[in-house]
Design an enzyme around this catalytic site. Structure first.
Site, short mmCIF file in Angstrom:
data_model
loop_
_atom_site.label_atom_id
_atom_site.label_comp_id
_atom_site.label_asym_id
_atom_site.label_seq_id
_atom_site.Cartn_x
_atom_site.Cartn_y
_atom_site.Cartn_z
N ILE A 1 29.28 18.59 25.82
CA ILE A 1 28.15 18.17 26.16
C ILE A 1 27.63 18.37 27.64
O ILE A 1 28.54 18.22 28.22
CB ILE A 1 28.00 16.80 25.58
CG1 ILE A 1 26.38 15.88 25.76
CG2 ILE A 1 29.12 15.84 26.44
CD1 ILE A 1 26.22 14.66 25.30
N VAL B 1 33.05 18.01 29.22
CA VAL B 1 31.79 17.74 29.77
C VAL B 1 31.53 19.27 30.39
O VAL B 1 32.12 19.82 31.17
CB VAL B 1 31.91 16.66 30.55
CG1 VAL B 1 30.47 16.66 31.50
CG2 VAL B 1 32.39 15.30 30.02
N LYS B 2 30.04 19.41 30.15
CA LYS B 2 29.64 20.84 30.70
C LYS B 2 29.02 20.57 31.92
O LYS B 2 28.04 19.87 32.30
CB LYS B 2 28.54 21.57 29.99
CG LYS B 2 29.06 21.88 28.61
CD LYS B 2 28.06 22.48 27.43
CE LYS B 2 27.78 24.06 27.98
NZ LYS B 2 26.99 24.55 26.85
N ILE B 3 29.35 21.19 33.14
CA ILE B 3 29.08 21.36 34.42
C ILE B 3 28.48 22.84 34.83
O ILE B 3 29.27 23.60 34.55
CB ILE B 3 29.92 20.72 35.48
CG1 ILE B 3 30.20 19.41 35.10
CG2 ILE B 3 29.60 20.90 36.85
CD1 ILE B 3 31.40 18.84 36.02
#
Length: 380
Positions: free
Chosen positions: A119, A150-152
């Site tokens: 996400i 977690v998408k960064i």
């Protein structure tokens, strides 16, 4: 380019099975509440070798504006007085949590390598390091599942956020990587984070990361420049930039994760950050619709596929699972040198693609907020 359809005997593994056996983890680039509730996603796990899911603002915007799967929850959120931002956080993290639960058996069976659901942090924070770190913690704590990623984004401001999140024990999917240099910086940011996590006493075995290298968008832009040049040599280079760059990213992967520096971390249980091939649906109908899978088969990578590409690979991939990356590094360098030699502003194109990628996700996020805001209003 033509797509030669392979002949598969009854005893030969299917293309997806062969690719998976070669060490490529197949993740689906799509998620919706309907896919979870109807058993569709479970079916893909069972029949298409899907072992993970990625999402992004565009995927969520499409999901929330299709059908009525979210109507009841929107009414409940409206009754509770939720803002659009609060509602988006609740709706998206509920879907991701449910997907994490669905993939938990895969996560357990693979020792945490797969069974991952990604996400993305609010794309409006792409150039805000502190805001990105805070958002990563919020998503990690809200979903509260060990198989979350977690998408960064791999912006300049995103790099220290990646390090900080990894240092806190958060598993990260780094997105929007277009160049080999930026891939190298991302891998180094991951190693920096692991060292900080180790000093903080965090169990390194619990941390996983992938680095998402985008493909088809590169070829679309580079091809356009080559076609504008129009010479025979220029036209012969169409459709080759993205795969060449990805293969060179894998060379960097092998280099960085074979260093004594990483070996010391591996002795403490650290895992390598796997390259992930993203944006894998071909944009040019003249190209094989499976080429970003077939030409990038190698161990220890992820390939994230939209549904249409997944089915194309299942149906007519030419891959037998043979390695199509090792032995290509010199040729890949030659391809990129030749493209630059034609006068294509290759590095500028890659920089512009990162800017455009952030802007595209910001636009999708705005559309998502508008849709939810409308849904909240209609529920009242």
């Amino acid at each position: 380019m033509t797509d030669a359809r392979p002949e598969h005997t009854s005893t030969a593994p299917s293309p997806l099975a062969a690719i998976s056996q070669a060490g490529v983890s197949i993740w689906l680039d799509d998620l919706s509440r309907e896919a979870i509730s109807t058993g569709d996603l479970a079916s893909l796990i069972a029949t298409r070798h899907v072992v993970g899911v990625t999402t992004n603002p565009t995927i969520f915007a499409a999901a929330l504006t299709s059908g009525s799967a979210y109507d009841v929850q929107l009414r409940d959120l409206a009754d509770a007085g939720a803002s659009a931002d609060e509602a988006v956080l609740t709706l998206t993290t509920d879907d991701v949590r449910a997907a994490c639960d669905l993939f938990r058996p895969v996560y357990d069976a693979t020792g945490g390598q797969d069974g991952r659901v990604s996400i993305e942090v609010d794309p409006r924070l792409a150039h805000d390091t502190e805001g990105t770190v805070e958002a990563a913690h919020r998503l990690w704590n809200t979903v509260d599942r060990p198989n979350l990623c977690v998408k960064i984004p791999a912006t300049n401001e995103g790099l220290p956020a990646i390090t900080a999140a990894i240092a806190a024990g958060i598993s990260i999917n780094v997105t929007l990587i277009f160049s080999v240099d930026r891939y190298r910086a991302v891998a180094q940011a991951y190693v920096d984070g692991l060292e900080r996590a180790h000093r903080a006493g965090i169990d390194l075995t619990t941390i996983r990361s992938v680095a998402s290298v985008f493909l088809s968008r590169i070829d679309s832009k580079v091809d356009a420049a080559l076609e504008q040049i129009g010479t025979e040599d220029a036209l012969a280079l169409r459709g080759r930039a993205a795969i060449a760059g990805a293969r060179l990213c894998y060379e960097v992967f092998e280099e960085i994760f074979a260093t004594p520096r990483f070996a010391a971390l591996a002795d403490e249980g650290a895992h390598r950050q796997r390259p992930l091939w993203a944006s894998t649906s071909t944009k040019d109908p003249d190209y094989p619709d499976t080429m970003y899978v077939d030409d990038l088969v190698v161990a220890d990578v992820v390939n994230t596929l939209p549904r249409k590409t997944l089915e194309a690979v299942h149906d007519h991939s030419r891959s037998t699972g043979a390695d199509t990356v090792h032995g290509t590094y010199d040729d890949s360098r030659h391809v990129l040198d030749a493209i630059a030699g034609q006068g294509v502003p290759y590095e500028t194109i890659l920089t512009d693609l990162e800017t455009a990628g952030v802007a595209s996700f910001e636009k999708s996020w705005a559309e998502l907020l508008d849709s939810v805001r409308t849904g909240l209003g209609n529920a009242n």
